[in-house]
Design a protein around this motif. Structure first.
Motif, PDB file in Angstrom:
ATOM      1  N   ILE A 772      -7.159  -2.099   4.675  1.00 48.51           N
ATOM      2  CA  ILE A 772      -6.329  -1.121   4.871  1.00 48.51           C
ATOM      3  C   ILE A 772      -7.300  -0.240   6.084  1.00 48.51           C
ATOM      4  O   ILE A 772      -6.413  -0.761   7.000  1.00 48.51           O
ATOM      5  CB  ILE A 772      -5.241  -0.220   4.488  1.00 48.51           C
ATOM      6  CG1 ILE A 772      -4.782   0.296   5.664  1.00 48.51           C
ATOM      7  CG2 ILE A 772      -5.980   0.885   3.983  1.00 48.51           C
ATOM      8  CD1 ILE A 772      -3.541  -0.695   6.012  1.00 48.51           C
ATOM      9  N   ILE A 773      -9.003  -0.521   5.191  1.00 50.02           N
ATOM     10  CA  ILE A 773      -9.295   0.417   6.790  1.00 50.02           C
ATOM     11  C   ILE A 773      -9.923  -0.577   7.220  1.00 50.02           C
ATOM     12  O   ILE A 773     -10.026  -0.512   8.623  1.00 50.02           O
ATOM     13  CB  ILE A 773     -10.422   1.146   5.575  1.00 50.02           C
ATOM     14  CG1 ILE A 773     -10.218   2.032   4.497  1.00 50.02           C
ATOM     15  CG2 ILE A 773     -11.973   1.615   6.956  1.00 50.02           C
ATOM     16  CD1 ILE A 773     -10.978   2.377   3.810  1.00 50.02           C
ATOM     17  N   ALA A 774     -10.023  -1.615   6.788  1.00 52.46           N
ATOM     18  CA  ALA A 774     -10.841  -3.124   7.463  1.00 52.46           C
ATOM     19  C   ALA A 774      -9.578  -2.740   9.000  1.00 52.46           C
ATOM     20  O   ALA A 774      -9.984  -3.686   9.824  1.00 52.46           O
ATOM     21  CB  ALA A 774     -10.920  -3.936   7.091  1.00 52.46           C
ATOM     22  N   ARG A 823      -7.987  -6.242  -5.608  1.00 49.79           N
ATOM     23  CA  ARG A 823      -7.678  -7.568  -4.593  1.00 49.79           C
ATOM     24  C   ARG A 823      -6.356  -8.524  -4.991  1.00 49.79           C
ATOM     25  O   ARG A 823      -6.807  -9.081  -6.225  1.00 49.79           O
ATOM     26  CB  ARG A 823      -8.596  -7.898  -3.961  1.00 49.79           C
ATOM     27  CG  ARG A 823      -9.981  -7.218  -3.152  1.00 49.79           C
ATOM     28  CD  ARG A 823      -8.917  -7.202  -2.020  1.00 49.79           C
ATOM     29  NE  ARG A 823     -10.452  -5.419  -1.962  1.00 49.79           N
ATOM     30  CZ  ARG A 823      -9.975  -4.262  -1.996  1.00 49.79           C
ATOM     31  NH1 ARG A 823      -9.358  -4.066  -2.484  1.00 49.79           N
ATOM     32  NH2 ARG A 823     -10.869  -3.047  -1.762  1.00 49.79           N
ATOM     33  N   VAL A 824      -5.576  -8.609  -4.415  1.00 54.39           N
ATOM     34  CA  VAL A 824      -4.584  -9.746  -4.133  1.00 54.39           C
ATOM     35  C   VAL A 824      -5.436 -11.110  -3.790  1.00 54.39           C
ATOM     36  O   VAL A 824      -5.323 -10.635  -2.957  1.00 54.39           O
ATOM     37  CB  VAL A 824      -3.518  -8.926  -4.229  1.00 54.39           C
ATOM     38  CG1 VAL A 824      -2.115 -10.823  -3.582  1.00 54.39           C
ATOM     39  CG2 VAL A 824      -2.945  -7.826  -4.199  1.00 54.39           C
ATOM     40  N   ASP A1453       0.992  -8.484   2.283  1.00 55.86           N
ATOM     41  CA  ASP A1453      -0.055  -7.588   3.444  1.00 55.86           C
ATOM     42  C   ASP A1453      -0.308  -6.379   2.348  1.00 55.86           C
ATOM     43  O   ASP A1453      -1.074  -5.527   2.775  1.00 55.86           O
ATOM     44  CB  ASP A1453      -0.509  -7.372   4.435  1.00 55.86           C
ATOM     45  CG  ASP A1453      -0.172  -9.197   5.363  1.00 55.86           C
ATOM     46  OD1 ASP A1453      -1.459  -9.742   4.757  1.00 55.86           O
ATOM     47  OD2 ASP A1453       0.038  -9.490   6.199  1.00 55.86           O
ATOM     48  N   GLY A1454       0.664  -6.417   1.690  1.00 58.71           N
ATOM     49  CA  GLY A1454       0.798  -5.114   0.475  1.00 58.71           C
ATOM     50  C   GLY A1454       1.485  -3.818   1.677  1.00 58.71           C
ATOM     51  O   GLY A1454       1.139  -2.844   0.662  1.00 58.71           O
ATOM     52  N   TRP A1455       2.098  -4.367   2.163  1.00 57.89           N
ATOM     53  CA  TRP A1455       3.142  -3.023   3.084  1.00 57.89           C
ATOM     54  C   TRP A1455       3.805  -3.222   3.179  1.00 57.89           C
ATOM     55  O   TRP A1455       5.158  -3.580   2.058  1.00 57.89           O
ATOM     56  CB  TRP A1455       3.354  -3.618   4.579  1.00 57.89           C
ATOM     57  CG  TRP A1455       2.102  -3.404   5.163  1.00 57.89           C
ATOM     58  CD1 TRP A1455       1.122  -4.027   5.990  1.00 57.89           C
ATOM     59  CD2 TRP A1455       1.339  -1.934   6.160  1.00 57.89           C
ATOM     60  NE1 TRP A1455       0.116  -3.416   6.259  1.00 57.89           N
ATOM     61  CE2 TRP A1455       0.016  -2.137   6.554  1.00 57.89           C
ATOM     62  CE3 TRP A1455       2.551  -1.114   5.908  1.00 57.89           C
ATOM     63  CZ2 TRP A1455      -0.079  -1.509   7.444  1.00 57.89           C
ATOM     64  CZ3 TRP A1455       1.219  -0.018   6.814  1.00 57.89           C
ATOM     65  CH2 TRP A1455       0.517  -0.188   7.868  1.00 57.89           C
ATOM     66  N   LEU A1456       4.510  -1.904   2.020  1.00 54.79           N
ATOM     67  CA  LEU A1456       6.016  -1.618   1.814  1.00 54.79           C
ATOM     68  C   LEU A1456       6.974  -1.155   2.917  1.00 54.79           C
ATOM     69  O   LEU A1456       6.474  -0.818   4.186  1.00 54.79           O
ATOM     70  CB  LEU A1456       6.206   0.058   1.461  1.00 54.79           C
ATOM     71  CG  LEU A1456       6.954   0.838   0.524  1.00 54.79           C
ATOM     72  CD1 LEU A1456       8.022  -0.354  -0.170  1.00 54.79           C
ATOM     73  CD2 LEU A1456       7.385   1.848  -0.282  1.00 54.79           C
ATOM     74  N   ILE A1471       0.924  -0.009   0.028  1.00 51.60           N
ATOM     75  CA  ILE A1471       0.299  -0.087  -0.886  1.00 51.60           C
ATOM     76  C   ILE A1471      -0.786  -0.415  -1.842  1.00 51.60           C
ATOM     77  O   ILE A1471      -1.268  -1.731  -0.931  1.00 51.60           O
ATOM     78  CB  ILE A1471       2.252  -0.509  -1.876  1.00 51.60           C
ATOM     79  CG1 ILE A1471       2.928   0.117  -1.321  1.00 51.60           C
ATOM     80  CG2 ILE A1471       1.198   0.102  -3.474  1.00 51.60           C
ATOM     81  CD1 ILE A1471       3.065   1.547  -0.832  1.00 51.60           C
ATOM     82  N   PRO A1472      -1.958  -0.026  -2.375  1.00 46.18           N
ATOM     83  CA  PRO A1472      -2.929  -0.701  -2.407  1.00 46.18           C
ATOM     84  C   PRO A1472      -2.934  -1.603  -3.923  1.00 46.18           C
ATOM     85  O   PRO A1472      -2.397  -1.056  -4.281  1.00 46.18           O
ATOM     86  CB  PRO A1472      -3.931   0.411  -3.168  1.00 46.18           C
ATOM     87  CG  PRO A1472      -3.304   2.060  -1.889  1.00 46.18           C
ATOM     88  CD  PRO A1472      -1.743   1.303  -2.417  1.00 46.18           C
ATOM     89  N   PRO A1473      -3.817  -2.723  -3.847  1.00 46.92           N
ATOM     90  CA  PRO A1473      -3.513  -3.624  -4.770  1.00 46.92           C
ATOM     91  C   PRO A1473      -2.772  -3.550  -6.356  1.00 46.92           C
ATOM     92  O   PRO A1473      -1.946  -3.458  -7.127  1.00 46.92           O
ATOM     93  CB  PRO A1473      -4.292  -4.309  -5.334  1.00 46.92           C
ATOM     94  CG  PRO A1473      -5.133  -4.470  -3.356  1.00 46.92           C
ATOM     95  CD  PRO A1473      -4.821  -3.265  -3.173  1.00 46.92           C
TER      96      PRO A1473
END
Length: 1511
Positions: A772-774, A823-824, A1453-1456, A1471-1473
């Motif tokens: 997410i930071i990237a 990481r996923v 991509d991990g977004w709720l 959401i972090p992996p």
């Protein structure tokens, strides 16, 4: 220090005998300015596209006329050079254009969409008109005095015009709009239009192309280097030999390597032939490398070449465009993949196309200049290795590569494929007399120009002076070029005295040559002469600043412009502009004050001179790097005080926006992040790590860490350069720890600071939340504020800046855990992992046969290896250098990969069955593979065609090399064999080779390892035992008893042994005592690996890779250097140590979780207890004792009054939720229960088991030993999934059976199956059944080729969902099978039940949970994935108003997401992996009635979240 910067500072310079090429003077006519040439080059791409559009748009005359006027405007700029004329032309033509566009807008036949866009274009053009009018309104004298400025403004306006037209074309694909309304398809030469649309995704390095204004190189002077240029031209065109050529006839080879030491004129020669070949239409592309920006990035070379080739051939352009449409992210791929997809594949398609073949030249030149100036730390040049992989498929391209003979480049040209296809041309082989002739010619011409420009006497220079100057040059063209620039100095305007003083100083230096320690005394003398003269001409203030300016130019990490340099050093505006002219002999610089062109150094020998005290004998000019770096680092830290939250001014309501979605991102960056601030953000860490750390610097650093660390990450994210931040932070921490004692001694007043803890906190946050930071600078703050550990400073900093509506009620840690990165990787399982020996990479073998290479610091993907064609990979091993990777797969093949490029270096079909393990020998000379074909194969890497076979009596599971060269192999034959590879005969038959030792066990040997001193062998057994042996005599030492099957073993240098197990914690053993030292949870990992540093662990769970640290107290033990011999002085017999409760693990581990949406409660199933939590608060309401099995099932009744859970007795146990009273136990299953569900009336609980039965148990209060009845039995089958309809009338079940397909002859079947029984790849027949719930009778059967893992009914019973182990989701329309009205007579259908495969992003993650969304409009897979159901397939009563219309889901991509079929999904948070739901989680992401969420993560944690916003 950056290796590129170190390289620049080396004292390596050309040997005096090295021939160098001439450098022309600034007065040599060069035609248009480079800025003009760039503009015209961009116009040359746009004009053909518009010309094509004009030719084919006859169906719309107004549009054709408007485009014609546009063409006149653009052509006018190309033809007019005077400012006034250019502005007048722009004004008149744009006014005419607007008149024409007005006509188009009035046409009835013009579609509304096109009219709207034409209006927009007209408005944009009016802005250009307004700017031009302002200039035209100035007086004639003003325009005359500021002519240069207005020329540049005009160029800028033309660029704007170019962009507006480009946007207009891209905005709606004009051809389609016109075709719809005029009744005919207009092909706007789609190639040209597609090119404008698609090629920007290549992200070419325009500044590296020919004619770039960033270049400091100039062509060869006239009549010099004739022989070299002739040889190059003859190589490209052997049919056209040149009379100047003196060497042998050129070889017909596609690569020519032109090499020499630094300063020999390679780039000058390359630029000269590039100009010639471009004029002759022979140049396909060029890339001039340099040590700054994208020109130093090897990943930009091939994509920039492809970009240029697209303009060289329309056919190539067409093929390239199609590839980019399919693979838009190729710009981020490795060089090898870029070469393959962007160049090789279009060329091959071109050659296969007869028309294209006829149109394409037989030879096309590609120039890669100064390859050594690219950042490439690989042992062998990545670019050359890439070319080696595809050189045979690159015809008709011919590559001219220039470089210094650096080691990795020289190695690249020794690769067989490169060596056989390369012609070598070394400039140092050119005869000295030819070099002297060229230098003399160059100096004579330059001095003649200087004489004429300054009106000197015709006899100047005297012949002896010219001869003296040529002699001083000593075959160094760089001296001749710099000397001419020095003599010509426009400010001094005294060429005669300058030549005299230069000769005097040069002759004096020549006389001292024998006593000088400098390798280049004459060149050094020239540099000192230039600097001393410059100092004399500067005032006292500028003289003081001279060294500061020069030091920054020399030590800067990239070339910077004068204005950027002034801002970086906090100098008054114009200061650098006043200093640079006196250094014109050694620097290049822009003329205008605001020109962004960076300052250039004419040759790298000058920076080397400035930092070398041996060469720079005048101490007043010597640059002391540590002092200079300190000043730059301090200035960077002060500049970064301007950083702040939301620096681009993005609205707070857009805090979930991605960086690439920010409107006008580039414009905002230019406005809010000026170049000097960008430089500071990118490079402050590098300067700090080269600085002398004092109290001032520490004070500034402390303030930065306390106030701006997160703002810095935001800036890096916006600039797209986060990837190196982790290493930068680690380097700073290491440097400060090493520097602090020295600093403390120097400054006793230095106080303790929080710098290190803040930097560490930032590093951990960056590693944990890297994705997410990237990608989203704005959402980074809320992510850290929500998910960072509770007691960390970084969380407090993020909370103070960002706002979030999400609360995590429970599941957070107080401090950073040992998990560094999660990481996923893939939604399917990962078979095996491997750390690289240098600890920088982790390789992951996925089920789809690909290998993903990850950055061990961030988890970011580095490479993707594809060559196993869906054959699963079981073995991975890095070479000792970490440069290569071996893999073994199910098809018996072993593949060798190049880590840097992703290229496949070799494939060997070594075995007839699965390859289970591969390994390198410690010295990298040998490799071995183990297979299920009962054979170990050993081969030499230099001659892999010769292999030695070593036999076992069963599958060979694992192989490992000892440091002394012995090979160990563990097998299903219950032995571990030790083989001597040092004396191995490579032509010996397999049955003739005997092992040194055979270590026999009581069970299968699953893993083997050997200690670093080669004395101790560890064998991991199927039953969890690890047996230790002495290798030399094969005697047992002791046994270490684990709790489940051993899957991986590794000895650390300290003598500790790390062991991974199939279903119990990873354990670190002290082999001297046989005691466990520590454990780490593996959370049901499918694979594990251990880093050689003894500190890091990687394990894979549910398609995720987690990288951990052992607990901190273990670091000292793991790093301690002791030998096994010292630990095992007196081994006596074989002893066993039992492991009870894992050390350091929680009291009970979480096994499963289930959610009651009605009650808002969560049932958490632990190993020895059950807990009930309230979702909204995370409060534990009740704890019950219970012994669960390894994979328990849990379920709530529809109202939440009851809950059930399976136990170790294979039983189903039911409790009353309010009281915790056990109200039923059904213990009649013989194997594990796989499915559990309550009926709607809560009178019964249904259970499906792996014993092949479905049972129904009646729940009766206070009847704990309740009876259950068998509803269905699948003889020889296993039932994996179960659901019951809302009306309690129907049951869906899924089962697998090995021996034979199910019987479908029953007369009770209401409909036929749509497919015949088929055996899966694992040998099972998989079946979906519909049962009558009362009798269990099967009324419908459907066959599936893959194991079914989940089933679900919709509430109205009209639809059913099925998920399988391959990640597929199917929907069945049951309306014709289940009567909707029981009163109406029912006639069974004669056709199969309709089956529909729902569209889903390709994934192979097993669908272990499937359900309908509350509104019935979508399927929810694995508690997260939202899969819309097409309207025609939706349940009959789906979407009714009394059901929620939105559903929470988790995207790939991990977004709720707040998902709604009628609109785009809205992001709630990332959401972090490590917080993702586990693949076996039975929790859920419920509909957002209260926006509360509870589920179990893949690592076995229970997480409660609540969204407090009004979603």
């Amino acid at each position: 220090m950056d290796p590129v910067r170190k390289d620049m500072k080396r004292r390596e310079s050309p040997a005096p005998s090295a021939p160098l090429s001439p450098i022309p003077t600034d007065t040599q006519p060069t035609g248009d300015s480079r800025g003009e040439r760039l503009v015209k080059k961009s116009l040359s791409h746009l004009i053909p596209a518009l010309t094509s559009m004009k030719e084919v748009s006859s169906a719309c005359p107004q549009l054709q006329s408007a485009v014609g006027v546009l063409l006149v405007v653009l052509e006018a700029y190309k033809n007019y050079s005077e400012t006034t004329e250019a502005i007048g032309t722009l004004l008149s033509r744009i006014q005419s254009l607007n008149e024409q566009l007005g006509k188009v807008r009035s046409e009835d036949s013009c579609p509304p969409e096109l009219k709207e866009r034409l209006v927009s274009l007209a408005g944009q053009l009016q802005e250009v008109v307004g700017n031009a009018k302002k200039v035209q309104s100035k007086g004639r004298i003003v325009r005359f005095l500021r002519a240069t400025e207005y020329v540049k403004r005009t160029e800028s306006w033309v660029k704007q015009l170019d962009q507006h037209i480009n946007d207009f074309l891209v905005g709606g694909v004009v051809a389609v709009e016109v075709a719809v309304h005029v009744g005919e398809i207009i092909d706007i030469h789609r190639l040209s239009l597609q090119l404008i649309i698609a090629l920007p995704s290549l992200r070419p390095a325009v500044e590296a192309m020919l004619h770039s204004e960033s270049s400091v190189h100039v062509p060869c002077h006239e009549n010099t280097r004739k022989e070299v240029l002739a040889e190059l031209c003859s190589w490209l065109q052997p049919e056209d030999p040149r009379p100047e050529q003196t060497g042998p006839a050129p070889l017909n080879r596609p690569i020519l390597w032109l090499h020499a030491l630094a300063g020999s004129g390679k780039s000058t020669i390359a630029l000269t032939v590039a100009d010639r070949w471009e004029r002759g239409n022979l140049l396909g592309a060029s890339f001039f490398c340099a040590r700054d920006g994208d020109r130093s990035n090897i990943n930009t070379i091939f994509r920039t070449i492809a970009y240029q080739l697209a303009f060289h051939s329309s056919a190539f352009r067409e093929h390239l465009t199609m590839i980019l449409e399919t693979h838009p992210d190729l710009y981020s791929s490795s060089p090898t993949r870029q070469l393959e997809k962007l160049i090789v594949e279009p060329l091959e398609t071109l050659r296969a196309d007869v028309k294209g073949k006829e149109a394409y030249p037989t030879r096309v030149a590609i120039i890669i200049d100064a390859l050594d100036e690219c950042t490439d730390t690989a042992a062998v040049s990545v670019v050359l290795k890439s070319l080696a992989s595809y050189i045979a498929r690159l015809s008709p391209l011919r590559f001219l590569v220039t470089s210094r003979p650096e080691e990795n480049i020289t190695r690249g040209f020794l690769l067989q494929n490169i060596r056989e296809n390369t012609q070598d041309l070394a400039l140092n082989q050119i005869p000295n007399d030819l070099t002297r002739r060229d230098i003399s010619s160059f100096l004579q011409s330059r001095l003649d120009e200087i004489r004429d420009n300054f009106a000197l006497d015709a006899s100047w220079p005297a012949p002896q002076h010219l001869e003296n100057l040529v002699s001083l040059s000593g075959l160094l063209f760089i001296f001749a070029a710099a000397a001419a620039r020095y003599i010509e100095d426009q400010a001094e305007r005294d060429p005669e005295n300058r030549l005299t003083s230069l000769l005097r100083a040069g002759n004096a230096a020549a006389e001292r040559r024998s006593t000088s320690t400098s390798p280049f005394p004459i060149l050094d003398m020239l540099y000192i002469q230039v600097l001393e003269n410059a100092a004399r001409r500067l005032g006292d203030v500028l003289k003081v600043r001279l060294n500061l300016i020069l030091g920054t130019i020399v030590l800067a990490e990239q070339r910077i412009s004068p204005t950027t340099l002034e801002a970086l050093l906090d100098l008054p505006p114009g200061t650098v502009g006043r200093v640079l002219p006196v250094l014109s002999a050694i620097l290049t610089f822009p003329n205008g004050g605001g020109d962004p062109t960076p300052i250039g150094i004419i040759h790298l020998s000058f920076p080397n001179f400035l930092v070398d005290p041996i060469r720079c004998t005048n101490q007043s000019f010597l640059i002391r790097p540590h002092v200079q770096h300190s000043h730059i680092a301090l200035r960077c830290l002060k500049l970064m005080k301007a950083l702040k939250y939301d620096i681009l001014g993005v609205a707070s309501k857009q805090d979930r926006i991605l960086n690439n979605e920010i409107p006008d991102l580039e414009a905002k960056i230019s406005q809010h992040l000026p170049a000097a601030l960008q430089y500071a953000c990118r490079y402050w860490t590098r300067h700090l790590c080269e600085a002398e750390v004092g109290e001032d610097l520490l004070t500034a650093l402390e303030e930065f860490c306390k106030c701006h660390l997160l703002h810095w990450l935001e800036a890096l994210s916006i600039l797209g350069c986060v990837e190196g931040a982790v290493e930068a932070l680690q380097t700073v921490q290491t440097y400060l720890k090493a520097s602090y004692p020295t600093v403390h001694l120097q400054s006793q007043s230095l106080r303790e600071t929080d710098i290190l803890s803040l930097l560490y906190d930032c590093e951990r946050a960056l590693r944990a939340f890297y994705p997410i930071i990237a990608t989203s600078a704005m959402h980074m703050y809320s992510t850290i504020a929500v998910f960072a550990p509770l007691d960390t400073p970084i969380r407090r900093l993020a909370t103070a800046n960002g706002q979030t509506s999400l609360l995590v009620r429970d599941g957070l840690e107080n401090t950073w855990s040992t998990t560094l990165v999660s990481r996923v990787i893939d939604e399917s399982s990962i078979n095996t992992l491997a750390f690289s020996p240098d600890g920088k990479c982790v390789s992951c073998a996925k089920r789809d046969g690909t290998i993903q290479l990850l950055n061990a610091h961030t988890g970011a993907e580095l490479q993707l290896f594809k060559n196993h064609a869906n054959n699963q990979i079981r073995g991975l091993s890095f070479s000792p250098t970490s440069k290569e990777l071996l893999s073994g797969s199910n098809d018996g093949a072993v593949n060798l990969w190049d880590v840097a490029t992703g290229a496949n270096l070799g494939t060997w079909k070594a075995h007839s069955d699965w390859v289970r393990s591969v390994v390198w020998s410690p010295d990298g000379t040998l490799a071995a593979s183990a297979s299920q074909d009962r054979v170990v194969r050993v081969w030499r890497m230099t001659s892999p065609e010769k292999m030695v076979m070593l036999r076992h009596g069963g599958w060979v599971r694992d192989v490992a090399f000892a440091q002394d060269g012995d090979l160990l192999s563990g097998s299903d034959d219950k032995t571990c064999k030790v083989w001597d590879t040092r004396s191995m005969k490579w032509d010996t038959e397999a049955d003739m080779i005997e092992p040194l030792q055979t270590l026999e066990h009581d069970s299968l040997v699953m893993a083997v390892a050997v200690s670093s001193d080669s004395r101790l062998v560890a064998c991991g057994i199927n039953n969890g035992e690890i047996v230790l042996w002495t290798k030399s005599d094969g005697q047992p030492v002791r046994s270490l008893q684990g709790q489940s099957q051993v899957t991986s073993l590794a000895f650390y240098p300290s003598g500790l042994l790390a062991a991974a197990y199939s279903s119990s914690p990873i354990t670190l053993w002290d082999v001297s005592t046989g005691a466990p030292v520590n454990t780490a949870s593996n959370a049901g990992a499918s694979a594990a690996a251990f880093a050689s540093d003894g500190l890091h662990i990687a394990h894979a769970t549910d398609g995720q890779v987690h990288i951990h640290l052992w607990p901190s107290e273990l670091k000292q033990k793991a790093a301690r250097s002791t030998t096994i011999a010292g630990k095992l002085k007196h081994p006596t017999g074989c002893s066993s140590v039992e492991v009870g409760e894992p050390l350091g693990s929680p009291l009970t581990s979480l096994k499963a979780a289930a959610t009651s949406l009605i009650r808002r409660l969560v049932l958490a199933v632990h190993e020895d207890e059950l807990r009930i939590y309230e979702i909204s608060t995370g409060r534990c309401m009740r704890t019950l004792g219970h012994s669960s099995d390894d994979r328990p099932c849990a379920a709530w009744s529809p109202t939440g009054r009851l809950f059930a859970c399976t136990g170790r007795d294979h039983g189903v146990h039911v409790w009353e939720a309010n009281t915790g009273e056990l109200v039923g136990s059904f213990t009649h299953h013989l194997k594990d229960v796989a499915g559990l569900v309550f009926t709607r009336d809560e009178q019964y609980v249904l259970s499906a088991s792996k014993d092949g039965t479905i049972r129904r148990g009646k729940i009766e209060q206070n009847d704990q030993q309740s009876s259950s009845e068998i509803l269905f039995r699948s003889l020889g089958g296993v039932i994996f999934a179960l659901d019951v309809s809302s009306d309690g009338q129907w049951i869906l079940s899924a089962s697998s059976r090995r021996k034979s397909p199910p019987d479908i002859s029953s007369a009770h079947l209401l409909a036929p199956a749509s497919r015949q029984p088929v055996k899966s790849q694992y040998g099972y027949y998989n079946t979906l059944r519909l049962h009558h719930a009362v009798t269990g009778r099967v009324v419908w059967i459907e066959h599936h080729p893959c194991k079914i893992t989940s089933v679900a009914f919709y509430e109205d019973c009209t639809r059913a969902l099925v998920g399988n182990r391959e990640g597929e989701v199917f929907l069945y329309d049951l309306t014709q099978l289940i009567p909707s009205d029981p009163v109406v007579p029912y006639s069974p259908p004669s056709l199969p039940v309709p089956e529909h495969k729902l569209s889903r992003k390709q994934t192979r993650r097993p669908v272990l949970h499937i359900s309908f969304s509350p509104d019935g409009l979508a399927a929810i897979a694995n508690t997260g994935a939202y899969i819309p159901i097409p309207p025609e397939l939706q349940p009959l009563h789906a979407g009714s108003t009394n059901r929620p219309s939105t559903t929470l889901s988790l995207d790939e991509d991990g977004w709720l997401l707040n998902s709604n079929p009628d609109s785009d999904s809205r992001r709630l948070c990332w959401i972090p992996p490590s917080f993702h739901p586990g693949i076996r989680s039975t929790g859920s992401l419920p509909s957002p009635s209260g926006y509360s969420i509870a589920y179990m993560t893949s690592q076995g944690s229970l997480v409660f979240m609540e969204d407090t916003s009004a979603c």
